[in-house]
Motif scaffolding. Structure first.
Motif, PDB file in Angstrom:
ATOM      1  N   PRO A 384     108.959  82.238  35.391  1.00  0.00           N
ATOM      2  CA  PRO A 384     109.804  81.200  35.988  1.00  0.00           C
ATOM      3  C   PRO A 384     109.042  80.091  36.683  1.00  0.00           C
ATOM      4  O   PRO A 384     109.632  79.093  37.073  1.00  0.00           O
ATOM      5  CB  PRO A 384     110.635  81.996  36.989  1.00  0.00           C
ATOM      6  N   VAL A 385     107.737  80.250  36.886  1.00  0.00           N
ATOM      7  CA  VAL A 385     106.941  79.249  37.595  1.00  0.00           C
ATOM      8  C   VAL A 385     105.896  78.668  36.659  1.00  0.00           C
ATOM      9  O   VAL A 385     105.174  79.402  35.988  1.00  0.00           O
ATOM     10  CB  VAL A 385     106.242  79.869  38.829  1.00  0.00           C
ATOM     11  N   VAL A 386     105.848  77.357  36.602  1.00  0.00           N
ATOM     12  CA  VAL A 386     104.839  76.685  35.788  1.00  0.00           C
ATOM     13  C   VAL A 386     103.659  76.346  36.683  1.00  0.00           C
ATOM     14  O   VAL A 386     103.775  75.512  37.579  1.00  0.00           O
ATOM     15  CB  VAL A 386     105.397  75.402  35.133  1.00  0.00           C
ATOM     16  N   ASP A 387     102.533  77.009  36.468  1.00  0.00           N
ATOM     17  CA  ASP A 387     101.362  76.807  37.302  1.00  0.00           C
ATOM     18  C   ASP A 387     100.364  75.870  36.644  1.00  0.00           C
ATOM     19  O   ASP A 387     100.227  75.848  35.422  1.00  0.00           O
ATOM     20  CB  ASP A 387     100.671  78.152  37.586  1.00  0.00           C
ATOM     21  N   GLU A 388      99.676  75.116  37.465  1.00  0.00           N
ATOM     22  CA  GLU A 388      98.619  74.216  37.019  1.00  0.00           C
ATOM     23  C   GLU A 388      97.282  74.754  37.519  1.00  0.00           C
ATOM     24  O   GLU A 388      97.247  75.650  38.372  1.00  0.00           O
ATOM     25  CB  GLU A 388      98.875  72.805  37.557  1.00  0.00           C
ATOM     26  N   PRO A 389      96.160  74.202  37.042  1.00  0.00           N
ATOM     27  CA  PRO A 389      94.856  74.683  37.520  1.00  0.00           C
ATOM     28  C   PRO A 389      94.717  74.644  39.038  1.00  0.00           C
ATOM     29  O   PRO A 389      94.160  75.563  39.640  1.00  0.00           O
ATOM     30  CB  PRO A 389      93.866  73.741  36.831  1.00  0.00           C
ATOM     31  N   ALA A 390      95.217  73.586  39.670  1.00  0.00           N
ATOM     32  CA  ALA A 390      95.105  73.488  41.121  1.00  0.00           C
ATOM     33  C   ALA A 390      95.899  74.597  41.807  1.00  0.00           C
ATOM     34  O   ALA A 390      95.491  75.131  42.847  1.00  0.00           O
ATOM     35  CB  ALA A 390      95.583  72.124  41.604  1.00  0.00           C
ATOM     36  N   THR A 391      97.059  74.944  41.236  1.00  0.00           N
ATOM     37  CA  THR A 391      97.857  76.033  41.800  1.00  0.00           C
ATOM     38  C   THR A 391      97.145  77.358  41.642  1.00  0.00           C
ATOM     39  O   THR A 391      97.146  78.208  42.547  1.00  0.00           O
ATOM     40  CB  THR A 391      99.234  76.091  41.132  1.00  0.00           C
ATOM     41  N   ALA A 392      96.521  77.568  40.478  1.00  0.00           N
ATOM     42  CA  ALA A 392      95.763  78.798  40.271  1.00  0.00           C
ATOM     43  C   ALA A 392      94.635  78.902  41.298  1.00  0.00           C
ATOM     44  O   ALA A 392      94.333  79.991  41.804  1.00  0.00           O
ATOM     45  CB  ALA A 392      95.204  78.836  38.853  1.00  0.00           C
ATOM     46  N   ARG A 393      94.024  77.789  41.624  1.00  0.00           N
ATOM     47  CA  ARG A 393      92.958  77.789  42.622  1.00  0.00           C
ATOM     48  C   ARG A 393      93.504  78.190  43.997  1.00  0.00           C
ATOM     49  O   ARG A 393      92.881  78.958  44.731  1.00  0.00           O
ATOM     50  CB  ARG A 393      92.303  76.415  42.689  1.00  0.00           C
ATOM     51  N   ALA A 394      94.689  77.684  44.343  1.00  0.00           N
ATOM     52  CA  ALA A 394      95.300  78.045  45.624  1.00  0.00           C
ATOM     53  C   ALA A 394      95.686  79.523  45.650  1.00  0.00           C
ATOM     54  O   ALA A 394      95.497  80.212  46.658  1.00  0.00           O
ATOM     55  CB  ALA A 394      96.527  77.175  45.883  1.00  0.00           C
ATOM     56  N   LEU A 395      96.240  80.019  44.549  1.00  0.00           N
ATOM     57  CA  LEU A 395      96.595  81.433  44.465  1.00  0.00           C
ATOM     58  C   LEU A 395      95.355  82.313  44.605  1.00  0.00           C
ATOM     59  O   LEU A 395      95.371  83.335  45.298  1.00  0.00           O
ATOM     60  CB  LEU A 395      97.298  81.717  43.139  1.00  0.00           C
ATOM     61  N   ALA A 396      94.277  81.912  43.929  1.00  0.00           N
ATOM     62  CA  ALA A 396      93.038  82.683  44.014  1.00  0.00           C
ATOM     63  C   ALA A 396      92.468  82.649  45.427  1.00  0.00           C
ATOM     64  O   ALA A 396      91.875  83.625  45.897  1.00  0.00           O
ATOM     65  CB  ALA A 396      92.020  82.150  43.016  1.00  0.00           C
ATOM     66  N   GLY A 397      92.647  81.526  46.125  1.00  0.00           N
ATOM     67  CA  GLY A 397      92.197  81.449  47.502  1.00  0.00           C
ATOM     68  C   GLY A 397      92.935  82.444  48.385  1.00  0.00           C
ATOM     69  O   GLY A 397      92.342  83.080  49.266  1.00  0.00           O
ATOM     70  N   HIS A 398      94.230  82.589  48.155  1.00  0.00           N
ATOM     71  CA  HIS A 398      95.010  83.568  48.914  1.00  0.00           C
ATOM     72  C   HIS A 398      94.498  84.985  48.645  1.00  0.00           C
ATOM     73  O   HIS A 398      94.318  85.783  49.579  1.00  0.00           O
ATOM     74  CB  HIS A 398      96.486  83.454  48.522  1.00  0.00           C
ATOM     75  N   VAL A 399      94.255  85.285  47.389  1.00  0.00           N
ATOM     76  CA  VAL A 399      93.761  86.624  47.034  1.00  0.00           C
ATOM     77  C   VAL A 399      92.382  86.858  47.633  1.00  0.00           C
ATOM     78  O   VAL A 399      92.079  87.951  48.128  1.00  0.00           O
ATOM     79  CB  VAL A 399      93.745  86.796  45.506  1.00  0.00           C
TER      80      VAL A 399
END
Length: 435
Positions: A384-399
């Motif tokens: 349901p969510v369309v992620d972009e490279p910048a979003t993946a970077r933010a998600l990885a930062g959280h992890v």
């Protein structure tokens, strides 16, 4: 068939070669190192060789007295009930270990103005205490000094204390300072002060045989906010952080004492501008402190924890993952709120990264299941969510922050089809917009 031949395109873009190098130098991206969740400021005359353990012991006492059960901690800090058990266990574990991540010896506002002979002795004693702490294995991974500013009225005093502190820290036949040293320059008003302070540090480093000392600048004057890009440029390459000075800054704007706080609009504007000036430079921005301390009876302690937790949650929502702590009992609300923020965001972060990395779990193998309570499922394709490279970077930062906090390990990553190498690659400089 192409309209423009390759040699024509190359000739037309040749003027950008110099700009490419400039942008790469100015915007290297995240340094990829662990960021402490806080900086604990301790008046210099209170620093002993056991200061970190003393803070930990005081925090444990407050925790045991006022947050003995998960429901107590949840009520005092706003931790969701579904996370209360895990957060409570995490805080107990952290407090039993090394809960002070970053320590700053304060010779500025927290110490005040004393007789010269007294401050001389205190600066030396604090450095010797930190050396003793390092020898005993009790020094936090990051530590350092906040001297007085370069304002004319206190400049000589501040630089004298800086010299005495660093000299004592490297005493005994030229022994190097313990690793993790950083210096914080407060009340900066102009970029030239940052440049001059860097020159002074370089001179001391050369004479004492020290490696380059990272610098943090406190942004607590209106003129500093208006000059942020120039401040960042003046601090390179040693500048590591920009820390907001909540109370000096809001007072300078005429905000009354009862409204001075990290979530006041004027302070939030300043930190947003700090984030803008520091974005992709490798310089990190830190929030300020909470001056409502968790001291007194149970109701007063809970009130202090509640307000502290509110400010931490607000800061994390705005991308500020580090703040100041002024009292040992604030370690409870700091680590509880950080854990709650991280745990709440882990299920969707792992699932979305799993899909992004092309290793999405099947419909019967949801990687978020290990981190109940259940969240809306976003793994699988298309999701349901369309992620972009910048979003993946933010998600990885959280992890990555969850890994640093000990809330996640390689086994949990493997459950989501991820590895530590993938998280590092996605969250660091190689994925920045400038690369």
């Amino acid at each position: 068939m192409l309209t423009l031949p390759a040699d024509v395109t190359a000739a037309l873009t040749a003027p950008l070669a110099g700009l490419d190098a400039e942008l790469a130098a100015r915007f290297p991206g995240d340094p990829g190192t662990s960021q402490p969740v806080h900086t604990c400021y301790v008046p210099a005359d209170q620093v002993t060789a056991t200061i970190a353990e003393d803070w930990a012991a005081a925090a444990r006492a407050a925790f045991d007295a006022h947050a003995g059960e998960p429901s107590d901690l949840a009520a005092a800090t706003g931790v969701p009930a579904a996370l209360a058990g895990r957060v409570h266990a995490h805080v107990r574990r952290v407090l039993a270990g090394s809960p002070v991540a970053d320590l700053r010896v304060d010779l500025e506002d927290g110490y005040g103005v004393r007789a010269d002979a007294e401050e001389d002795a205190v600066a030396v004693a604090a450095a010797e205490a930190l050396r003793a702490a390092a020898a005993a294995g009790g020094l936090p991974a990051s530590y350092g000094l906040r001297p007085k500013s370069l304002d004319a009225a206190v400049r000589a005093r501040g630089l004298r204390s800086l010299d005495l502190f660093l000299t004592a820290l490297t005493a005994d036949g030229g022994a190097t300072a313990p690793p993790g040293l950083v210096v914080t320059l407060p009340k900066v008003s102009a970029p030239a002060q940052v440049s001059v302070f860097g020159d002074i540090l370089a001179e001391l480093e050369g004479r004492l045989g020290l490696a380059p000392i990272p610098l943090e600048v406190q942004v607590e004057t209106p003129s500093a906010v208006l000059a942020l890009p120039a401040l960042v440029a003046a601090g390179r390459p040693r500048l590591r952080g920009l820390h907001v000075g909540t109370y000096d800054y809001s007072a300078a704007l005429g905000v009354s004492a009862e409204h001075q706080a990290g979530d006041h609009p004027s302070v939030e504007l300043a930190t947003a501008l700090m984030q803008l000036a520091a974005a992709e430079t490798g310089v990190r921005v830190a929030d300020g402190s909470c001056n409502l301390l968790p001291v007194g009876d149970r109701a007063a302690v809970h009130a202090g924890w509640r307000r502290h937790a509110e400010l931490i949650r607000r800061a994390w929502m705005r991308g500020l993952y580090q703040g100041w702590d002024l009292h040992p009992a604030q370690l409870v609300s700091r680590h509880a709120t950080v854990a709650a923020c991280l745990l709440a965001g882990l299920p969707p972060a792992l699932a979305r990264l799993s899909r992004w990395a092309g290793t999405a779990a099947g419909p019967d193998d949801d990687p978020s299941a290990a981190f109940s309570p259940p969240a809306t499922r976003v793994s699988g394709s298309p999701g349901p969510v369309v992620d972009e490279p910048a979003t993946a970077r933010a998600l990885a930062g959280h992890v990555r922050r969850a890994l640093d906090a000990g809330l996640l390990d390689d086994t949990h990553l493997a459950t989501a089809g991820l590895t530590g190498e993938t998280i590092t690659r996605l969250s660091t400089a190689g994925d920045s917009p400038q690369h």
